[in-house]
Design an enzyme around this catalytic site. Structure first.
Site, PDB file in Angstrom:
ATOM      1  N   ALA B  48      46.198 -60.663  14.052  1.00  0.00           N
ATOM      2  CA  ALA B  48      47.447 -60.359  13.477  1.00  0.00           C
ATOM      3  C   ALA B  48      47.816 -58.816  14.099  1.00  0.00           C
ATOM      4  CB  ALA B  48      47.408 -60.068  11.873  1.00  0.00           C
ATOM      5  N   ASP B 205      40.786 -36.189   7.120  1.00  0.00           N
ATOM      6  CA  ASP B 205      39.932 -37.405   7.542  1.00  0.00           C
ATOM      7  C   ASP B 205      38.518 -37.396   7.095  1.00  0.00           C
ATOM      8  OD1 ASP B 205      39.058 -39.920   9.511  1.00  0.00           O
ATOM      9  OD2 ASP B 205      37.697 -38.166   9.760  1.00  0.00           O
ATOM     10  N   LYS B 209      36.387 -39.660   3.588  1.00  0.00           N
ATOM     11  CA  LYS B 209      34.962 -40.279   3.781  1.00  0.00           C
ATOM     12  C   LYS B 209      34.147 -39.664   2.626  1.00  0.00           C
ATOM     13  CE  LYS B 209      35.658 -40.842   8.806  1.00  0.00           C
ATOM     14  NZ  LYS B 209      35.378 -39.913  10.073  1.00  0.00           N
TER      15      LYS B 209
END
Lengths: 458, 458
Positions: B48, B205, B209
């Site tokens: 997709a 970022d 995590k």
């Protein structure tokens, strides 16, 4: 769910040594927290030992100790085997698996010898599993990451420092200049080496781990008999110093490496003199090896272990940690135990590792590595030509050659000698062995020493 | 079983970016080998994308591309989501999970924000799972080892270099002396940093995590909002140089750390001036941090990542590897995918991770770390006493103080200046902040700079 409502799962522990005692302690101390993680409370129902009255380093509840391992296994839901050795461990594990009970083991000798039989027994008894994270590199999670995390990748090479005793000894030799015997004595004094250090220093312990890890990495079954094994007793202080001078460090590496049938060109343009009928497969070996100081494995000091994995897509990975010790190894056992119990609670069969690939273990003759060696020669015309010719005749291409004059060599007073340090390109082991045999017989060569493999030189 | 007899499992891939394209390539190229490992042949039934005619870096079979993600999910047995962002990824994953289809995702933003909701959906649809190894530290197996291998241990601290861009920049600053802007420009030129580098250099970022990994490590649910976050834009070339002089290196560390209510004594004998009502829990933070050069994390160079774990029994473990990149991250995705499919083939429900502990995320005020700072002062009597008094008044104990005379300081021609480098013992963040505020106002202090956390200083 309230903790009191949690179902119980009965854990049988076989063995109360260094690791077994720590596993017992954790199970007794952390049973509530572990219950929350598992969804069922693990209950240590007994510890099978040879002698219930033997002195122990850790206090264990006397009423848990028993000499009747069979009855204990019979009464348990899951079995933790930490006795070591082949028998009676093998028979007991097989009977537990055949009764559909998951087994957690730290028994590397058994796994490296009878792994296929144990895996088959677990697969036949649908729903059960044998897991053995503790058998390879102590506390370091490597078996499970290799089984699961790397299951969608293609592993090309596993390089491991998998024995703490030998790494301690080699690290001492490197950092203090000690010779092998002094470093071994120091390791024994500090408890890093046993009174009989044979299994460690001859590489047998590492070889068992290479067989186990190589089987998983390459989806093929190997035993310790497939592993070519050289220990570190022949590594001298001079070898360590020469390696250091060249920017290398010597480590006892366990290697499991994919060998492709096509990989015959070493890029040097040289053609091997012997027919290179290398067959595809996996080479398994334990050998003292020079690795560049900037390689991540070079920084693994003391008794620590590390496993370096090269995979097609992941690239280079390293797993680092304590390779031995009661509590660290018990951590690995407990991880397997919690995973096995979670699976029991969830229901449904365990997932079996796949050993479908059947890649043959290849002979060490066909392994292609670089080598370093040092020659003592008279310092006169023609010597270099004679030596270079022998290498060329055997299809071994020289990468670097360094000459050092030894005007005052004690071996030959009054004679001018030179020391030649040679590093080859990647060459077949068999070709290198023949090269060395021929070179030893040259009049131009007075001594040949420090012959050692080099990783990542080209 | 012959390969032709293997059942097929239908894989839907959402997203054909850097990682998605590599996953597609692996599924198309290695379907036979993967089939042998899984016991069923994975068939990529569609990819997709937003625009089927957009230019792509990797050639993908045009007939697999579709814009109808919902129909693709409907037709699949397992869904791999690599689109990124919150919506429509969240809705699509929830619908797949509710239909009992295992999901593999690399979407750290989504997991760090809506992890609990996704886990709950997987748990409610018995038998299914959501796995996301690729969301933390790229190719490095850390989510699964933390979930399984360490499931019987007690994790006390996780320290990670989890962002390759910032590690590349800091490594450049350390090895070449470059300032932040030049190192960033170089990282952008080489493709290690994006044109808009905000998410990396501000630590967002890495914070995502930390939320994901901290949740697993401490069996508690955290989101990115629980993570205190400072980026590296304020790190100067002088800070890096001062750290190097002192034997440290500055890294952007993601930390998830168990905080115990009792840990108030820093061993220095000093008593904190503010009431230390530290609550037990877990502190989650991303902060530039000085670590000793001999720490295993200090050797993690360039764009590599590593996660260092301190556990009660295992001791110190490190997991090292590439933290980003199409193929490495695809390796992590494929590991999750093979594991999920093996589970489907074996039958029985997936094992859900346990987030039962409910340890609260603690405020950064209560975090106890060492700090390094540099003061510029006139070189005269009484200065040291005035500064030391402020530290003592706030209950912050000084570990080391180094004075360097700056006779020719350009800032104050004709005046004798001194530079004081101070490293504190572990102190509460709030106490340190108040100390710094007070010190800044002293007449004896001309400048205060290089304020940075230090790990493992005591």
């Amino acid at each position: 769910m309230h903790r009191a409502d949690l179902p119980l799962v009965r854990v049988a522990l076989l063995g109360a040594g260094n690791v077994g005692a720590e596993v017992a302690r954790i199970l007794l101390e952390d049973s509530e927290e572990l219950g929350d993680r598992i969804g069922a409370r693990p209950e240590l129902i007994g510890i099978a030992v040879r002698d219930v009255s033997a002195p122990r380093t850790v206090d264990l509840p006397q009423e848990l100790l028993t000499t009747d391992a069979e009855a204990l296994i019979e009464a348990a839901d899951v079995v933790v085997e930490l006795t070591g050795g082949i028998e009676p461990a093998r028979t007991r594990i097989l009977s537990a698996l055949r009764a559909g009970k998951p087994v957690v083991s730290g028994n590397k000798a058994l796994l490296a010898q009878h792994g296929p039989e144990l895996h088959a027994a677990a697969a036949e008894a649908a729903g059960t599993s044998i897991s053995y994270e503790a058998a390879v590199a102590g506390a370091i999670p490597i078996v499970r990451p290799m089984l699961d995390s790397l299951s969608g990748d293609k592993v090309n090479r596993v390089l491991g420092i998998m024995n703490g005793t030998t790494n301690y000894i080699l690290d001492q030799m490197d950092s203090t200049g000690a010779d092998f015997n002094d470093a071994l004595a120091e390791a024994q004094r500090l408890g890093y080496a046993e009174a009989d250090p044979t299994a460690d220093i001859e590489g047998h312990d590492a070889a068992a781990k290479v067989a186990i890890l190589g089987s998983i990495a390459f989806h093929s079954s190997y035993t310790i008999d497939d592993v070519y094994c050289r220990g570190i007793t022949g590594v001298t202080a001079e070898d360590v110093e020469a390696a250091r001078d060249a920017g290398y460090v010597i480590k006892l590496l366990g290697v499991a490496e994919r060998v492709t049938a096509e990989a015959h060109d070493d890029g040097s343009g040289a053609t091997a003199a012997t027919p290179t009928s290398t067959s595809a497969g996996v080479n398994l070996r334990v050998v003292p090896t020079m690795i560049p100081r900037q390689h991540p494995l070079a920084g693994v000091r003391g008794a620590f272990n590390a496993v370096f994995v090269e995979a097609e897509n992941a690239g280079e990975l390293m797993f680092y940690g304590p390779g031995a010790g009661g509590a660290p190894t018990a951590s690995a056992v407990m991880g397997d135990l919690v995973a096995a119990l979670r699976r029991s609670v969830a229901g449904g069969p365990a997932v079996a590792p796949s050993f479908h690939a059947g890649l043959p273990a290849t002979n060490v003759d066909d392994v292609r590595t670089s080598f370093s060696l040092t020659l003592l020669c008279p310092d006169r015309a023609g010597v270099l030509a004679a030596i270079s010719t022998v290498f060329a005749q055997h299809g071994v291409s020289i990468s670097t050659m360094q000459q050092r004059d030894l005007p005052d060599a004690p071996e030959r007073p009054g004679e001018c000698l030179a020391e030649l340090r040679i590093v080859t390109h990647r060459a077949r082991n068999a070709d290198l062995v023949r090269t060395v045999e021929t070179i030893r017989e040259l009049d131009e060569v007075l001594d040949l020493r420090g012959l050692i493999r080099v990783e990542s030189a080209d």
